[in-house]
Write a protein that holds these residues in place. Structure first.
Motif, PDB file in Angstrom:
ATOM      1  N   LEU A  20       0.828  -1.206   0.000  1.00 28.74           N
ATOM      2  CA  LEU A  20       0.000   0.000   0.000  1.00 28.74           C
ATOM      3  C   LEU A  20       0.865   1.259   0.000  1.00 28.74           C
ATOM      4  CD1 LEU A  20      -2.879  -0.973   2.457  1.00 28.74           C
ATOM      5  CD2 LEU A  20      -3.148  -0.268   0.075  1.00 28.74           C
ATOM      6  N   ALA A  21       1.942   1.246   0.769  1.00 30.92           N
ATOM      7  CA  ALA A  21       2.831   2.407   0.815  1.00 30.92           C
ATOM      8  C   ALA A  21       3.464   2.662  -0.552  1.00 30.92           C
ATOM      9  CB  ALA A  21       3.914   2.194   1.866  1.00 30.92           C
ATOM     10  N   ILE A  22       3.960   1.599  -1.189  1.00 33.40           N
ATOM     11  CA  ILE A  22       4.577   1.729  -2.513  1.00 33.40           C
ATOM     12  C   ILE A  22       3.551   2.203  -3.533  1.00 33.40           C
ATOM     13  CG2 ILE A  22       5.701   0.472  -4.385  1.00 33.40           C
ATOM     14  CD1 ILE A  22       6.919  -1.375  -2.274  1.00 33.40           C
ATOM     15  N   SER A  23       2.339   1.636  -3.457  1.00 31.94           N
ATOM     16  CA  SER A  23       1.280   1.992  -4.406  1.00 31.94           C
ATOM     17  C   SER A  23       0.854   3.440  -4.237  1.00 31.94           C
ATOM     18  CB  SER A  23       0.068   1.063  -4.217  1.00 31.94           C
ATOM     19  OG  SER A  23       0.419  -0.282  -4.474  1.00 31.94           O
ATOM     20  N   GLY A  24       0.795   3.902  -2.970  1.00 35.84           N
ATOM     21  CA  GLY A  24       0.425   5.284  -2.729  1.00 35.84           C
ATOM     22  C   GLY A  24       1.419   6.255  -3.338  1.00 35.84           C
ATOM     23  N   VAL A  25       2.707   5.955  -3.178  1.00 33.27           N
ATOM     24  CA  VAL A  25       3.751   6.794  -3.783  1.00 33.27           C
ATOM     25  C   VAL A  25       3.645   6.759  -5.308  1.00 33.27           C
ATOM     26  CG1 VAL A  25       6.237   7.058  -4.106  1.00 33.27           C
ATOM     27  CG2 VAL A  25       5.322   6.519  -1.836  1.00 33.27           C
ATOM     28  N   ALA A  26       3.396   5.574  -5.843  1.00 35.50           N
ATOM     29  CA  ALA A  26       3.285   5.427  -7.303  1.00 35.50           C
ATOM     30  C   ALA A  26       2.119   6.244  -7.857  1.00 35.50           C
ATOM     31  CB  ALA A  26       3.119   3.952  -7.659  1.00 35.50           C
ATOM     32  N   PHE A  87      -4.720   5.364 -14.163  1.00 36.25           N
ATOM     33  CA  PHE A  87      -4.746   5.956 -12.823  1.00 36.25           C
ATOM     34  C   PHE A  87      -6.022   5.570 -12.084  1.00 36.25           C
ATOM     35  CE2 PHE A  87      -5.950   9.270  -9.819  1.00 36.25           C
ATOM     36  CZ  PHE A  87      -4.813   9.324  -9.024  1.00 36.25           C
ATOM     37  N   ALA A  88      -7.162   5.598 -12.785  1.00 35.40           N
ATOM     38  CA  ALA A  88      -8.433   5.226 -12.146  1.00 35.40           C
ATOM     39  C   ALA A  88      -8.380   3.784 -11.659  1.00 35.40           C
ATOM     40  CB  ALA A  88      -9.582   5.409 -13.134  1.00 35.40           C
ATOM     41  N   ALA A  89      -7.802   2.886 -12.473  1.00 36.31           N
ATOM     42  CA  ALA A  89      -7.686   1.480 -12.080  1.00 36.31           C
ATOM     43  C   ALA A  89      -6.806   1.339 -10.837  1.00 36.31           C
ATOM     44  CB  ALA A  89      -7.110   0.663 -13.236  1.00 36.31           C
ATOM     45  N   GLY A  90      -5.665   2.034 -10.839  1.00 33.02           N
ATOM     46  CA  GLY A  90      -4.770   1.976  -9.687  1.00 33.02           C
ATOM     47  C   GLY A  90      -5.391   2.559  -8.438  1.00 33.02           C
ATOM     48  N   GLU A  91      -6.132   3.649  -8.600  1.00 31.33           N
ATOM     49  CA  GLU A  91      -6.766   4.303  -7.459  1.00 31.33           C
ATOM     50  C   GLU A  91      -7.824   3.399  -6.835  1.00 31.33           C
ATOM     51  OE1 GLU A  91      -9.019   8.525  -6.425  1.00 31.33           O
ATOM     52  OE2 GLU A  91      -9.080   7.698  -8.444  1.00 31.33           O
ATOM     53  N   VAL A  92      -8.655   2.776  -7.675  1.00 30.77           N
ATOM     54  CA  VAL A  92      -9.690   1.874  -7.173  1.00 30.77           C
ATOM     55  C   VAL A  92      -9.062   0.699  -6.430  1.00 30.77           C
ATOM     56  CG1 VAL A  92     -11.482   0.233  -7.848  1.00 30.77           C
ATOM     57  CG2 VAL A  92     -11.412   2.501  -8.897  1.00 30.77           C
ATOM     58  N   ALA A  93      -8.012   0.112  -7.019  1.00 34.13           N
ATOM     59  CA  ALA A  93      -7.334  -1.015  -6.375  1.00 34.13           C
ATOM     60  C   ALA A  93      -6.743  -0.600  -5.035  1.00 34.13           C
ATOM     61  CB  ALA A  93      -6.238  -1.549  -7.298  1.00 34.13           C
ATOM     62  N   PHE A  94      -6.137   0.589  -5.005  1.00 32.11           N
ATOM     63  CA  PHE A  94      -5.510   1.107  -3.784  1.00 32.11           C
ATOM     64  C   PHE A  94      -6.545   1.277  -2.677  1.00 32.11           C
ATOM     65  CE2 PHE A  94      -4.084   4.870  -1.288  1.00 32.11           C
ATOM     66  CZ  PHE A  94      -2.906   4.347  -0.769  1.00 32.11           C
ATOM     67  N   ILE A  95      -7.676   1.901  -3.003  1.00 29.81           N
ATOM     68  CA  ILE A  95      -8.726   2.140  -2.009  1.00 29.81           C
ATOM     69  C   ILE A  95      -9.306   0.821  -1.502  1.00 29.81           C
ATOM     70  CG2 ILE A  95     -11.035   3.104  -1.672  1.00 29.81           C
ATOM     71  CD1 ILE A  95     -10.242   5.324  -3.630  1.00 29.81           C
ATOM     72  N   MET A  96      -9.536  -0.132  -2.402  1.00 32.58           N
ATOM     73  CA  MET A  96     -10.090  -1.417  -2.001  1.00 32.58           C
ATOM     74  C   MET A  96      -9.145  -2.168  -1.068  1.00 32.58           C
ATOM     75  SD  MET A  96     -13.117  -1.700  -3.143  1.00 32.58           S
ATOM     76  CE  MET A  96     -13.329  -3.438  -2.726  1.00 32.58           C
ATOM     77  N   GLN A  97      -7.849  -2.076  -1.332  1.00 34.53           N
ATOM     78  CA  GLN A  97      -6.891  -2.772  -0.480  1.00 34.53           C
ATOM     79  C   GLN A  97      -6.770  -2.126   0.888  1.00 34.53           C
ATOM     80  OE1 GLN A  97      -6.640  -5.643  -1.291  1.00 34.53           O
ATOM     81  NE2 GLN A  97      -4.597  -6.080  -2.061  1.00 34.53           N
ATOM     82  N   ILE A  98      -6.959  -0.799   0.958  1.00 33.70           N
ATOM     83  CA  ILE A  98      -6.983  -0.142   2.269  1.00 33.70           C
ATOM     84  C   ILE A  98      -8.161  -0.674   3.089  1.00 33.70           C
ATOM     85  CG2 ILE A  98      -7.455   2.041   3.446  1.00 33.70           C
ATOM     86  CD1 ILE A  98      -5.809   3.469   1.376  1.00 33.70           C
ATOM     87  N   GLY A  99      -9.319  -0.798   2.451  1.00 35.03           N
ATOM     88  CA  GLY A  99     -10.481  -1.360   3.133  1.00 35.03           C
ATOM     89  C   GLY A  99     -10.239  -2.784   3.586  1.00 35.03           C
ATOM     90  N   GLY A 100      -9.590  -3.572   2.708  1.00 35.75           N
ATOM     91  CA  GLY A 100      -9.281  -4.957   3.059  1.00 35.75           C
ATOM     92  C   GLY A 100      -8.334  -5.052   4.238  1.00 35.75           C
ATOM     93  N   LEU A 101      -7.350  -4.139   4.291  1.00 34.48           N
ATOM     94  CA  LEU A 101      -6.392  -4.135   5.396  1.00 34.48           C
ATOM     95  C   LEU A 101      -7.081  -3.792   6.717  1.00 34.48           C
ATOM     96  CD1 LEU A 101      -3.489  -4.250   6.480  1.00 34.48           C
ATOM     97  CD2 LEU A 101      -3.259  -1.824   5.883  1.00 34.48           C
ATOM     98  N   LEU A 102      -7.957  -2.793   6.690  1.00 33.07           N
ATOM     99  CA  LEU A 102      -8.682  -2.417   7.903  1.00 33.07           C
ATOM    100  C   LEU A 102      -9.546  -3.570   8.393  1.00 33.07           C
ATOM    101  CD1 LEU A 102      -9.758   1.236   7.010  1.00 33.07           C
ATOM    102  CD2 LEU A 102      -7.932   0.508   8.547  1.00 33.07           C
ATOM    103  N   GLU A 103     -10.182  -4.277   7.459  1.00 31.71           N
ATOM    104  CA  GLU A 103     -10.997  -5.436   7.835  1.00 31.71           C
ATOM    105  C   GLU A 103     -10.125  -6.529   8.454  1.00 31.71           C
ATOM    106  OE1 GLU A 103     -13.884  -8.811   5.756  1.00 31.71           O
ATOM    107  OE2 GLU A 103     -13.227  -7.075   4.626  1.00 31.71           O
ATOM    108  N   GLU A 104      -8.968  -6.760   7.854  1.00 33.38           N
ATOM    109  CA  GLU A 104      -8.045  -7.783   8.354  1.00 33.38           C
ATOM    110  C   GLU A 104      -7.568  -7.461   9.766  1.00 33.38           C
ATOM    111  OE1 GLU A 104      -3.663  -9.612   7.110  1.00 33.38           O
ATOM    112  OE2 GLU A 104      -4.913  -8.608   5.605  1.00 33.38           O
ATOM    113  N   LEU A 105      -7.258  -6.192  10.015  1.00 35.87           N
ATOM    114  CA  LEU A 105      -6.807  -5.785  11.348  1.00 35.87           C
ATOM    115  C   LEU A 105      -7.923  -5.937  12.376  1.00 35.87           C
ATOM    116  CD1 LEU A 105      -4.742  -2.583  10.429  1.00 35.87           C
ATOM    117  CD2 LEU A 105      -3.860  -4.833  11.088  1.00 35.87           C
ATOM    118  N   THR A 106      -9.163  -5.655  11.955  1.00 38.01           N
ATOM    119  CA  THR A 106     -10.306  -5.801  12.867  1.00 38.01           C
ATOM    120  C   THR A 106     -10.520  -7.258  13.249  1.00 38.01           C
ATOM    121  OG1 THR A 106     -11.377  -3.871  11.853  1.00 38.01           O
ATOM    122  CG2 THR A 106     -12.767  -5.346  13.161  1.00 38.01           C
ATOM    123  N   VAL A 107     -10.452  -8.145  12.253  1.00 36.05           N
ATOM    124  CA  VAL A 107     -10.609  -9.585  12.514  1.00 36.05           C
ATOM    125  C   VAL A 107      -9.501 -10.087  13.424  1.00 36.05           C
ATOM    126  CG1 VAL A 107     -10.565 -11.867  11.457  1.00 36.05           C
ATOM    127  CG2 VAL A 107     -11.846 -10.021  10.362  1.00 36.05           C
TER     128      VAL A 107
END
Length: 398
Positions: A20-26, A87-107
């Protein structure tokens, strides 16, 4: 497919954070055009964040024919790439993975409560043979009818009945009682409870998976699984809504009802659980208030679980939906008012989000909005929803 799943799990949460960090910079490099590369930097986000989503969608389709949000997001990613909106494809993927990470941390946080219960499970037991010899063996190897000796300070390894000796037992883990309970010959003792003073001998009656501590672990796990079904509902809604409009919205809320119709005392964890399920089967919403480890299964199962944040055990707090930081039960009326206000905010947010998405879809169809602007509009709407929800943090009933 199992090998592919194993490969995708390598690195776990740490890998996800790094990607996520690398993708955000990209993505920043892509939108600001600060680095000259032979390809759009957004492709880094597409590969690191988007490829796992596509692979999970494929695995779900092939193994279980499971059409959920991953499939729909994958379609959006592929479509964006095909029309050149990297860019739109990368942005959507980035946002979805942030949501997935938050869900993973909650579980992961929810699992910590079960792990703490497992740590309370006795590891060894002192078995007394027919000739009076004492042998220390793993607790799981104790059989029904075995004679055991429990010394002061030790945890009772299995359920059983005292056959000699007197002592006091700390039963807080099972009953929530704050003071030790005196025990003598003929009294029952439960696994997971702690022998306080005198040594005693006991005859094992329930061992292994049938012991009290193991049954409580199962109760917490089953209650957790029951609530997890809500996640499946969200995926089913996401499927239908996104298929129709390529958008999805979901919300979870609870309502509290304060009252006292009957009193049940001296309840074991399974007794509390059965009482809650009985009320729920009659169509009632149940609020459970507890502070002990023994309350964890009931807190998980209730529509709303409230734990005492100060005097309550860590396991009870993690099992609950709400924690009263100062242990003031007088806050329940405020909590009821707050939940009603929360429902109003949620309905307002849903109405706003669905209206915004509907308008954005119409504008996208007519060519007014391109994918990048559409994604930014979606994110701006999400920010407004969060700000509106954050107003609840300082809300007090007038």
């Amino acid at each position: 497919m199992k090998k592919l799943e194993a490969v995708m799990e390598l690195g776990g949460t740490k890998r996800d954070i790094v990607f996520l960090a690398i993708s955000g910079v990209a993505l920043l490099c892509s939108i600001l055009d600060i680095v000259k590369l032979p390809f759009d930097p957004a492709w880094v986000a597409i590969i690191l964040c988007g490829l796992p989503i596509v692979l999970e969608a494929v695995i779900g389709l092939v193994t279980e024919f499971d059409i959920k949000a991953d499939v729909l997001v994958s379609m959006a990613l592929i479509a964006s790439v095909c029309i050149g909106e990297d860019f739109a494809a990368g942005e959507v993927a980035f946002i979805m993975q942030i949501g997935g990470l938050l869900e993973e941390l909650t579980v992961a946080k929810a699992r910590q409560g079960i792990e703490k219960l497992v740590h309370l499970t006795p590891q060894t037991a002192r078995v007394i043979s027919a000739d009076g010899k004492e042998t220390v063996i793993p607790a799981e190897k104790v059989g029904v009818g075995d004679i055991l000796r429990v010394l002061p300070g030790e945890t009772v390894p299995v359920d059983g009945v005292i056959i000699s000796g007197e002592t006091s037992i700390d039963q807080a883990v099972m009953t929530g009682e704050s003071l030790p309970v005196d025990k003598t010959v003929g009294d029952e003792v439960s696994s997971g409870t702690v022998n306080q003073f005198g040594a005693f001998e006991m005859k094992a009656s329930k061992v292994g998976e049938d012991s009290s501590i193991q049954r409580m672990i199962k109760l917490v796990q089953s209650a957790d699984a029951g609530k997890a079904k809500i996640v499946g509902i969200a995926d089913r809604w996401a499927t239908w809504i996104v298929v129709i409009a390529l958008t999805a919205a979901q919300a979870i809320a609870s309502q509290l009802h304060i009252g006292k119709d009957s009193v049940r005392a001296e309840c074991l964890p399974e007794d509390k659980l059965n009482a809650i399920k009985q009320l729920q089967s009659g169509g009632q919403s149940v609020c459970m208030i507890g502070d002990g480890i023994n309350d964890a299964p009931a807190l998980k199962t209730a529509n709303v679980g409230i734990a005492m944040g100060g005097i309550g055990s860590d396991i009870a707090v993690e099992a609950a939906d709400i924690a009263l930081v100062d242990d003031r039960i007088q806050e329940l009326p405020h909590l009821l008012s707050l939940s009603r206000k929360m429902m109003t905010i949620i309905k307002l947010n849903l109405t706003f989000s669905m209206t915004l998405n509907f308008v954005a879809i119409i504008l996208a169809i007519t060519g007014v909005l391109n994918p990048v602007v559409g994604a930014l509009v979606q994110n701006a709407g999400s920010v407004l929803v969060i700000i509106n929800s954050a107003l609840l943090l300082k809300w007090r009933k007038k």
